[in-house]
Design a protein around this motif. Structure first.
Motif, PDB file in Angstrom:
ATOM      1  N   GLU A 141       0.833  -1.201   0.000  1.00 12.90           N
ATOM      2  CA  GLU A 141       0.000   0.000   0.000  1.00 12.90           C
ATOM      3  C   GLU A 141       0.871   1.255   0.000  1.00 12.90           C
ATOM      4  O   GLU A 141       2.020   1.227   0.451  1.00 12.90           O
ATOM      5  CB  GLU A 141      -0.918   0.011   1.226  1.00 12.90           C
ATOM      6  CG  GLU A 141      -1.910  -1.133   1.255  1.00 12.90           C
ATOM      7  CD  GLU A 141      -2.815  -1.088   2.484  1.00 12.90           C
ATOM      8  OE1 GLU A 141      -2.795  -0.059   3.209  1.00 12.90           O
ATOM      9  OE2 GLU A 141      -3.547  -2.065   2.718  1.00 12.90           O
ATOM     10  N   LYS A 219      -3.506   0.517  -3.233  1.00 14.44           N
ATOM     11  CA  LYS A 219      -2.816  -0.767  -3.084  1.00 14.44           C
ATOM     12  C   LYS A 219      -2.395  -1.251  -4.461  1.00 14.44           C
ATOM     13  O   LYS A 219      -3.178  -1.199  -5.421  1.00 14.44           O
ATOM     14  CB  LYS A 219      -3.734  -1.808  -2.433  1.00 14.44           C
ATOM     15  CG  LYS A 219      -3.037  -3.147  -2.188  1.00 14.44           C
ATOM     16  CD  LYS A 219      -3.910  -4.093  -1.394  1.00 14.44           C
ATOM     17  CE  LYS A 219      -3.165  -5.397  -1.100  1.00 14.44           C
ATOM     18  NZ  LYS A 219      -3.972  -6.318  -0.272  1.00 14.44           N
ATOM     19  N   ASP A 310       3.949  -6.299   6.653  1.00  9.96           N
ATOM     20  CA  ASP A 310       3.478  -6.164   5.276  1.00  9.96           C
ATOM     21  C   ASP A 310       4.565  -6.627   4.305  1.00  9.96           C
ATOM     22  O   ASP A 310       5.571  -5.949   4.104  1.00  9.96           O
ATOM     23  CB  ASP A 310       3.104  -4.706   5.004  1.00  9.96           C
ATOM     24  CG  ASP A 310       2.543  -4.495   3.600  1.00  9.96           C
ATOM     25  OD1 ASP A 310       2.390  -5.490   2.858  1.00  9.96           O
ATOM     26  OD2 ASP A 310       2.259  -3.330   3.245  1.00  9.96           O
TER      27      ASP A 310
END
Length: 399
Positions: A141, A219, A310
């Motif tokens: 993102e 994203k 992430d």
């Protein structure tokens, strides 16, 4: 008995007849052979400067909406036949495009021709601005910021159009990037079109300076490999009096990268910050932290952990997480309640208890291995606990 005045209706009807006539002239020249007037000739008849069409268009924008349309023709039709001899001429003078002191067929023909030719009002100097990271990882993102450059007036409403490649990016959400700026509504098309209507409610909330207005979250589609994509934004912005200004398009370029970024430094910093947090306590005593300080640090640790977890986080996102957590940790550590000089036993007062503790440390110096624990008794700061420190503490107890 007359129920209404038919004059305005006749004027409006006349305006539309003229408009239709100008529209049909090029299509049926034989019908107008005797009296046909070319677009260029109609401008001459109205006394408009052919060398400065923008100025002519601006003067013909009677309703001030930044464009030429039927609304302007309606205003002129309502003023048709008025002359400079009328007592309310000032209300109608703007419809006298050729300045001959009367609103007549020359003015109507001139305006109709300008509408047909689509002559625009002089464009504004406003430009959109898009900023964000130079790269993002596939599956990760990122954020971009929309703002303006070249702003000179005060803006209160914005119709923002954003386009992007839906095969490369997924739009997540948009939030205001400054106080007093609100999103009134938005639509999202399946083909990568996003439209946001925003406003600055209240006379004092108008946008007066360049800078970010919106934060847009995106994203990167996980299926994408390395490559690049773009996001474009343009808008129409309005002032308090309804005047509209076109905002020139801005294009933001993004590199898409693959592979996980090195997060070693981030992981080490998270562990260090967590250890400091676990050892800290809140309260008013020296060495404790103000109420709420631990929650702030814990929240920043949580944000850093999201980036660490992430797998698609880009390098600049990891670097930003390290920077933000470093700042938060330093701020937390600097907020600790300082120890009152001479309050050696940390009970919030100067008493014989402090004198007893100092007596135990008497003769100790900065060369001793446990000096960090003892140095609170060195009131003079000379690196040794001696008679001068005892005397200073006695004064604090007595005073």
């Amino acid at each position: 008995m007359r129920l209404f005045n038919r004059a305005p209706v006749i004027h409006i009807f006349l305006a539309f007849v003229i408009f239709a006539a100008v529209l049909w002239m090029p299509l049926c020249p034989s019908l107008f052979a005797a009296d046909a007037v070319s677009t260029e000739d109609s401008a001459d008849a109205a006394g408009l400067e052919k060398s400065n069409p923008a100025a002519a268009a601006s003067s013909a924008d009677l309703n001030g909406d930044g464009r030429l349309g039927i609304g302007d023709l309606g205003i002129m039709a309502a003023s048709y036949g008025r002359t400079s001899a009328d007592p309310d001429w000032q209300q109608h003078a703007k419809a006298d495009l050729n300045g001959d002191g009367i609103v007549d067929i020359a003015d109507l023909t001139s305006l109709a021709s300008q509408i047909l030719l689509g002559k625009p009002v002089e464009p504004s100097g406003l430009s959109a601005a898009l900023s964000g990271p130079s790269e993002a990882a596939a599956g990760g993102e990122f954020e971009t910021f929309y703002g303006l450059t070249g702003l000179e007036g005060v803006l209160y409403a914005h119709d923002i159009s954003v386009t992007y490649d839906p095969e490369a990016l997924e739009f997540l959400d948009a939030v205001p990037a400054r106080d007093g700026f609100a999103i009134a509504g938005q639509t999202q098309g399946s083909g990568g079109q996003l439209r946001i209507i925003a406003a600055s409610p209240g006379l004092d909330s108008g946008i007066r300076d360049n800078g970010p207005l919106l934060k847009l979250r995106w994203k990167v589609r996980a299926a994408n490999g390395a490559g690049s994509t773009t996001i474009a934004a343009a808008a129409v912005a309005a002032e308090a009096d309804g005047r509209e200004h076109g905002v020139k398009e801005a294009v933001f370029a993004l590199r898409i990268v693959t592979g996980e970024v090195d997060k070693t430094a981030l992981r080490q910093l998270i562990a260090e910050a967590q250890a400091v947090l676990d050892a800290a306590s809140e309260g008013t005593m020296p060495g404790q932290y103000p109420s709420g300080a631990k929650a702030l640090l814990a929240a920043e640790i949580g944000r850093a952990e999201l980036v660490e977890e992430d797998a698609g986080a880009a390098a600049d996102a990891v670097a930003r997480a390290v920077s933000d957590l470093t700042d938060a940790l330093q701020s937390f550590q600097s907020s600790v309640n300082a120890q009152e000089p001479g309050d050696i036993n940390n009970d919030g007062r100067h008493s014989v208890g402090d004198l007893g503790a100092m007596a135990v440390y008497y003769g100790k110096s900065s060369s001793d291995p446990d000096w960090d624990r003892i140095k609170a008794a060195d009131l003079t700061g000379d690196g040794v606990v001696d008679i001068e420190d005892l005397a200073r503490l006695a004064i604090l107890i007595l005073g």
